[in-house]
Design a protein around this motif. Structure first.
Motif, PDB file in Angstrom:
ATOM      1  N   THR A  79     -61.815  76.895  89.259  1.00 35.67           N
ATOM      2  CA  THR A  79     -62.508  75.957  88.377  1.00 35.67           C
ATOM      3  C   THR A  79     -63.053  76.651  87.132  1.00 35.67           C
ATOM      4  O   THR A  79     -63.257  76.004  86.094  1.00 35.67           O
ATOM      5  CB  THR A  79     -63.668  75.255  89.109  1.00 35.67           C
ATOM      6  N   ARG A  80     -63.272  77.954  87.211  1.00 36.91           N
ATOM      7  CA  ARG A  80     -63.798  78.685  86.049  1.00 36.91           C
ATOM      8  C   ARG A  80     -62.780  78.758  84.911  1.00 36.91           C
ATOM      9  O   ARG A  80     -63.149  79.024  83.768  1.00 36.91           O
ATOM     10  CB  ARG A  80     -64.228  80.099  86.454  1.00 36.91           C
ATOM     11  N   PHE A  81     -61.501  78.541  85.194  1.00 33.30           N
ATOM     12  CA  PHE A  81     -60.492  78.555  84.127  1.00 33.30           C
ATOM     13  C   PHE A  81     -60.759  77.485  83.081  1.00 33.30           C
ATOM     14  O   PHE A  81     -60.318  77.599  81.936  1.00 33.30           O
ATOM     15  CB  PHE A  81     -59.089  78.311  84.718  1.00 33.30           C
ATOM     16  N   PHE A  82     -61.462  76.421  83.449  1.00 33.65           N
ATOM     17  CA  PHE A  82     -61.577  75.259  82.578  1.00 33.65           C
ATOM     18  C   PHE A  82     -62.896  75.200  81.816  1.00 33.65           C
ATOM     19  O   PHE A  82     -63.216  74.190  81.192  1.00 33.65           O
ATOM     20  CB  PHE A  82     -61.386  73.989  83.414  1.00 33.65           C
ATOM     21  N   ARG A  83     -63.642  76.284  81.854  1.00 32.94           N
ATOM     22  CA  ARG A  83     -64.888  76.341  81.083  1.00 32.94           C
ATOM     23  C   ARG A  83     -64.585  76.904  79.697  1.00 32.94           C
ATOM     24  O   ARG A  83     -64.738  78.090  79.426  1.00 32.94           O
ATOM     25  CB  ARG A  83     -65.917  77.202  81.814  1.00 32.94           C
ATOM     26  N   GLN A  84     -64.110  76.024  78.825  1.00 34.07           N
ATOM     27  CA  GLN A  84     -63.665  76.423  77.493  1.00 34.07           C
ATOM     28  C   GLN A  84     -64.415  75.643  76.414  1.00 34.07           C
ATOM     29  O   GLN A  84     -64.774  74.479  76.614  1.00 34.07           O
ATOM     30  CB  GLN A  84     -62.162  76.177  77.349  1.00 34.07           C
ATOM     31  N   PRO A  85     -64.664  76.287  75.252  1.00 37.78           N
ATOM     32  CA  PRO A  85     -65.275  75.552  74.140  1.00 37.78           C
ATOM     33  C   PRO A  85     -64.315  74.516  73.580  1.00 37.78           C
ATOM     34  O   PRO A  85     -63.105  74.578  73.825  1.00 37.78           O
ATOM     35  CB  PRO A  85     -65.564  76.668  73.104  1.00 37.78           C
ATOM     36  N   PRO A  86     -64.821  73.546  72.809  1.00 40.80           N
ATOM     37  CA  PRO A  86     -63.954  72.487  72.265  1.00 40.80           C
ATOM     38  C   PRO A  86     -62.908  73.065  71.304  1.00 40.80           C
ATOM     39  O   PRO A  86     -63.089  74.138  70.724  1.00 40.80           O
ATOM     40  CB  PRO A  86     -64.934  71.568  71.537  1.00 40.80           C
ATOM     41  N   PHE A  87     -61.802  72.331  71.138  1.00 43.18           N
ATOM     42  CA  PHE A  87     -60.744  72.799  70.262  1.00 43.18           C
ATOM     43  C   PHE A  87     -60.003  71.605  69.663  1.00 43.18           C
ATOM     44  O   PHE A  87     -60.101  70.483  70.153  1.00 43.18           O
ATOM     45  CB  PHE A  87     -59.760  73.700  71.017  1.00 43.18           C
ATOM     46  N   GLU A 104     -47.315  82.787  87.536  1.00 46.09           N
ATOM     47  CA  GLU A 104     -46.900  81.659  88.381  1.00 46.09           C
ATOM     48  C   GLU A 104     -48.061  81.147  89.233  1.00 46.09           C
ATOM     49  O   GLU A 104     -48.240  79.933  89.403  1.00 46.09           O
ATOM     50  CB  GLU A 104     -45.731  82.084  89.283  1.00 46.09           C
ATOM     51  N   CYS A 105     -48.852  82.066  89.764  1.00 44.30           N
ATOM     52  CA  CYS A 105     -49.983  81.659  90.603  1.00 44.30           C
ATOM     53  C   CYS A 105     -51.032  80.902  89.797  1.00 44.30           C
ATOM     54  O   CYS A 105     -51.607  79.913  90.272  1.00 44.30           O
ATOM     55  CB  CYS A 105     -50.605  82.883  91.276  1.00 44.30           C
ATOM     56  N   VAL A 106     -51.293  81.370  88.569  1.00 42.69           N
ATOM     57  CA  VAL A 106     -52.250  80.674  87.711  1.00 42.69           C
ATOM     58  C   VAL A 106     -51.734  79.276  87.378  1.00 42.69           C
ATOM     59  O   VAL A 106     -52.465  78.285  87.448  1.00 42.69           O
ATOM     60  CB  VAL A 106     -52.515  81.482  86.419  1.00 42.69           C
ATOM     61  N   THR A 107     -50.434  79.189  87.028  1.00 44.90           N
ATOM     62  CA  THR A 107     -49.854  77.901  86.656  1.00 44.90           C
ATOM     63  C   THR A 107     -49.869  76.927  87.827  1.00 44.90           C
ATOM     64  O   THR A 107     -50.352  75.789  87.710  1.00 44.90           O
ATOM     65  CB  THR A 107     -48.414  78.085  86.157  1.00 44.90           C
ATOM     66  N   TYR A 108     -49.355  77.357  88.964  1.00 44.24           N
ATOM     67  CA  TYR A 108     -49.340  76.491  90.144  1.00 44.24           C
ATOM     68  C   TYR A 108     -50.762  76.172  90.612  1.00 44.24           C
ATOM     69  O   TYR A 108     -51.079  75.036  90.967  1.00 44.24           O
ATOM     70  CB  TYR A 108     -48.580  77.167  91.293  1.00 44.24           C
ATOM     71  N   GLY A 109     -51.602  77.210  90.641  1.00 42.27           N
ATOM     72  CA  GLY A 109     -52.945  77.038  91.182  1.00 42.27           C
ATOM     73  C   GLY A 109     -53.780  76.072  90.367  1.00 42.27           C
ATOM     74  O   GLY A 109     -54.394  75.142  90.912  1.00 42.27           O
ATOM     75  N   THR A 110     -53.812  76.284  89.039  1.00 41.64           N
ATOM     76  CA  THR A 110     -54.660  75.423  88.212  1.00 41.64           C
ATOM     77  C   THR A 110     -54.090  74.018  88.099  1.00 41.64           C
ATOM     78  O   THR A 110     -54.821  73.033  88.236  1.00 41.64           O
ATOM     79  CB  THR A 110     -54.837  76.030  86.810  1.00 41.64           C
ATOM     80  N   ASP A 165     -62.268  65.582  79.928  1.00 45.26           N
ATOM     81  CA  ASP A 165     -62.025  67.005  79.772  1.00 45.26           C
ATOM     82  C   ASP A 165     -61.008  67.212  78.656  1.00 45.26           C
ATOM     83  O   ASP A 165     -59.853  66.810  78.777  1.00 45.26           O
ATOM     84  CB  ASP A 165     -61.489  67.604  81.087  1.00 45.26           C
ATOM     85  N   GLU A 166     -61.455  67.845  77.559  1.00 42.95           N
ATOM     86  CA  GLU A 166     -60.576  68.032  76.404  1.00 42.95           C
ATOM     87  C   GLU A 166     -59.435  68.998  76.707  1.00 42.95           C
ATOM     88  O   GLU A 166     -58.375  68.915  76.084  1.00 42.95           O
ATOM     89  CB  GLU A 166     -61.385  68.563  75.214  1.00 42.95           C
ATOM     90  N   LEU A 167     -59.633  69.928  77.654  1.00 38.65           N
ATOM     91  CA  LEU A 167     -58.627  70.952  77.897  1.00 38.65           C
ATOM     92  C   LEU A 167     -57.311  70.354  78.366  1.00 38.65           C
ATOM     93  O   LEU A 167     -56.242  70.767  77.943  1.00 38.65           O
ATOM     94  CB  LEU A 167     -59.144  71.976  78.914  1.00 38.65           C
ATOM     95  N   PHE A 168     -57.371  69.359  79.275  1.00 38.93           N
ATOM     96  CA  PHE A 168     -56.134  68.712  79.711  1.00 38.93           C
ATOM     97  C   PHE A 168     -56.113  67.230  79.328  1.00 38.93           C
ATOM     98  O   PHE A 168     -55.281  66.458  79.819  1.00 38.93           O
ATOM     99  CB  PHE A 168     -55.899  68.881  81.219  1.00 38.93           C
ATOM    100  N   ALA A 169     -57.004  66.857  78.396  1.00 42.64           N
ATOM    101  CA  ALA A 169     -57.017  65.495  77.830  1.00 42.64           C
ATOM    102  C   ALA A 169     -57.017  64.440  78.923  1.00 42.64           C
ATOM    103  O   ALA A 169     -56.218  63.497  78.907  1.00 42.64           O
ATOM    104  CB  ALA A 169     -55.834  65.295  76.887  1.00 42.64           C
ATOM    105  N   GLY A 170     -57.913  64.601  79.891  1.00 45.42           N
ATOM    106  CA  GLY A 170     -57.953  63.664  80.999  1.00 45.42           C
ATOM    107  C   GLY A 170     -59.365  63.432  81.507  1.00 45.42           C
ATOM    108  O   GLY A 170     -60.324  64.080  81.084  1.00 45.42           O
TER     109      GLY A 170
END
Length: 303
Positions: free
Chosen positions: A51-59, A124-130, A285-290
């Motif tokens: 879940t920490r992957f998604f703590r990002q500033p706005p863009f 691959e693990c980051v992509t599949y996991g997140t 969530d702006e990161l994945f627009a959802g």
């Protein structure tokens, strides 16, 4: 999926209540971990790291440097790289070592057989996991919310066979796509025709595919596009979930897995006759627009 769902629902029943988004998170991570091979670390700890992957500033994708200040760019780099390092050391590296000793039928073993290095395996693990975690978590929460708020639909879902249940889930995700927008850069000159008008796209142009808008287009999905109507008649070439899982070369490879694992959990959860103690808060969530659903509390059965 079934054994994990049964174990987690049994634990929630013993507690008498559960927080829906936490249950969905741990379940989605556990299922994804089995598929990928990330089975050498506890699921709750890995869930927190993912879940920490998604703590990002706005863009803003349309602006230079994503519209971020220098300070925000530094924060984004730290917020992105620090979780990757923790994830690699705590989850990926132990799993790779274990798979070298005991190969099995999962993604990490396949990558090792192909001679992939640790960096490739990490990607691959980051992509599949997140992707497997964040999108399925939100969809489970949203689908459960719809079914709990609609008594006839919930009764139909619980009485139906798997094909009909999956049809209901397809319709929910058409109406409530987890990823609301897909952004792509044009690589070659493209001419797009829309209602008699031609639009010329050049290499480098940013294209915003409005998934929510496309899924609510009467010309594509029929009348009452904003109503939940499982089994609606669709034109040829239009899938039951619309563009919620992408299409063509950009189609989500985890589509079937996401629907099946959602069904496995919800059939068992709804069988416990849950009642809503606290409504979820709806965010974006702006990161994945959802959308993002948090805080829904359920009481299970007579407890």
């Amino acid at each position: 999926m079934e054994s994990t769902a049964e174990d987690m629902i049994a634990e929630a029943v013993r507690a008498g209540r559960c927080r829906l988004d936490d249950l969905a998170l741990h379940y989605a991570v556990a299922v994804t971990a089995e598929v990928v091979g990330l089975t050498s670390s506890p699921v709750p700890a890995m869930s927190r790291r993912l879940t920490r992957f998604f703590r990002q500033p706005p863009f803003d994708l349309a602006r230079p440097r994503l519209g971020r200040t220098k300070r925000q760019l530094m924060g984004a780099a730290y917020n992105g790289l620090s979780p990757v390092l923790r994830f690699y050391l705590a989850d990926v590296l132990p799993a790779v070592r274990d798979h070298r000793r005991r190969p099995r039928n999962d993604v990490i073993s396949q990558l090792l057989d192909q001679g992939a290095g640790r960096a490739d395996i990490l990607v691959e693990c980051v992509t599949y996991g997140t992707a497997g975690m964040v999108t399925t978590r939100e969809f489970i929460s949203m689908a459960c919310w719809h079914l709990l708020e609609d008594d006839p639909l919930r009764a139909r879902y619980l009485a139906a066979g798997q094909d009909e249940r999956l049809g209901i889930l397809h319709e929910i995700i058409r109406l409530e796509p987890v990823v609301g927008h897909l952004y792509r850069r044009v690589r070659d000159h493209i001419t797009v025709s829309d209602e008699g008008r031609e639009h010329h796209l050049a290499p480098g142009d940013l294209v915003d595919i409005d998934v929510r808008g496309a899924n609510a287009d009467p010309a594509s999905v029929g009348t009452a596009p904003l109503e939940l109507c499982p089994g609606r008649t669709l034109p040829r070439g239009i899938g039951a979930s619309g563009l919620s899982f992408g299409d063509g070369a950009h189609r989500c490879p985890g589509r079937s897995l996401a629907l099946l694992e959602t069904d496995a959990l919800l059939t068992r959860l709804l069988a416990q006759e849950p009642t809503i103690l606290a409504e979820p808060s709806l965010g974006w969530d702006e990161l994945f627009a959802g959308y993002r659903l948090r805080g829904s509390e359920l009481r299970l059965g007579s407890a």
